[in-house]
Write a protein that holds these residues in place. Sequence first.
Motif, PDB file in Angstrom:
ATOM      1  N   SER A 167       0.822  -1.176  -0.090  1.00 54.90           N
ATOM      2  CA  SER A 167      -0.088   0.022  -0.024  1.00 54.90           C
ATOM      3  C   SER A 167       0.923   1.205   0.099  1.00 54.90           C
ATOM      4  O   SER A 167       1.751   1.419   0.517  1.00 54.90           O
TER       5      SER A 167
ATOM      6  N   LEU B 210       3.852  -6.171 -11.369  1.00 53.60           N
ATOM      7  CA  LEU B 210       4.204  -7.166 -10.638  1.00 53.60           C
ATOM      8  C   LEU B 210       4.657  -8.419 -11.162  1.00 53.60           C
ATOM      9  O   LEU B 210       4.132  -8.748 -12.263  1.00 53.60           O
TER      10      LEU B 210
ATOM     11  N   THR C 293      -3.675  -4.731   0.013  1.00 53.92           N
ATOM     12  CA  THR C 293      -2.558  -4.936  -0.356  1.00 53.92           C
ATOM     13  C   THR C 293      -1.937  -4.036  -1.578  1.00 53.92           C
ATOM     14  O   THR C 293      -0.446  -3.826  -1.297  1.00 53.92           O
ATOM     15  N   PHE C 294      -2.474  -3.661  -2.540  1.00 50.69           N
ATOM     16  CA  PHE C 294      -2.115  -2.828  -3.566  1.00 50.69           C
ATOM     17  C   PHE C 294      -2.598  -1.474  -3.454  1.00 50.69           C
ATOM     18  O   PHE C 294      -2.749  -0.726  -4.584  1.00 50.69           O
TER      19      PHE C 294
ATOM     20  N   THR D  66      -1.139   2.329  -5.144  1.00 53.10           N
ATOM     21  CA  THR D  66      -0.082   2.126  -6.033  1.00 53.10           C
ATOM     22  C   THR D  66      -0.037   2.594  -7.310  1.00 53.10           C
ATOM     23  O   THR D  66      -1.209   3.113  -7.858  1.00 53.10           O
TER      24      THR D  66
ATOM     25  N   LEU E 264       0.335   0.801  -9.955  1.00 54.86           N
ATOM     26  CA  LEU E 264       0.009  -0.551 -11.002  1.00 54.86           C
ATOM     27  C   LEU E 264      -0.705  -0.102 -12.131  1.00 54.86           C
ATOM     28  O   LEU E 264      -1.767   0.635 -11.980  1.00 54.86           O
TER      29      LEU E 264
END
Length: 178
Positions: free
Chosen positions: A144, A152, A169-170, A173, A175
Motif C-alpha cells: 500500500s 508485479l 495489499t496494492f 500504488t 500498478l
Amino acid sequence: SKVTKFDHVFGATAIESIPEDIFAKCSSATIFTGAFSACTRLKSIPAKLMVGATAATDIKYMFAGCCSIKEIPTGMFVNNSTVTNLEYIFYKTGITTLKAGTFDGLTGVKTIGAVFQGCESLTSIEPNAFRGLTAAKSFKYCFSDCTALRQLPATLFQGMSNAYEFTYTFENTGLESV
C-alpha cells in the motif's frame, strides 16, 4: 548472550551504520521490534545481521522509517525460522527493488502486513520475492502507498497456499496492469 529483548533499542537515533556482528551472540533474543526504527540516517543493513539471532520471533517495525536504506540484503534471515511477524519491517524505507531471497529462512512467518507500505521508491519486484514464506497467512497493506510500483511478477505469491488475507495489499500504488 542473555539478552532477550531489543525493543526499539536504537530507534530514532542518528546512527548511520550497524556492525555486522552486533547480534552474533544473541541466540536468546526473541524480540527485535523496532530495533532500528526511524533511524533516518541509517544507510545500509549488514547481510549477516540476524545470523546469530536464531530464537527471534518478532522483528516487526525493525527498520520502519529508515528512509535512507535503498537495499535489503538477501539471505539476512536464513537462520530465523522461528520469526512469526514481519509487520512494518521495511515500512517507509527508500528501497527500490525487492529481490528474490530477501525472505529466505523465514518459514514460520504468518503475518506479512504492511511490510513495504509507503515505500515510494519501490519500482521493481523480482520473481519469487516471497519464496520460502510458506506459512504466511496475511499480506494486508503489504505494498500500500508504493506509488512508483507499476508491475508485479506473475510468481509473486507462488506457493502461498496458506494465505487468505490481502486487504489493501496494492491500494494506492502505480500498478498499470495485473
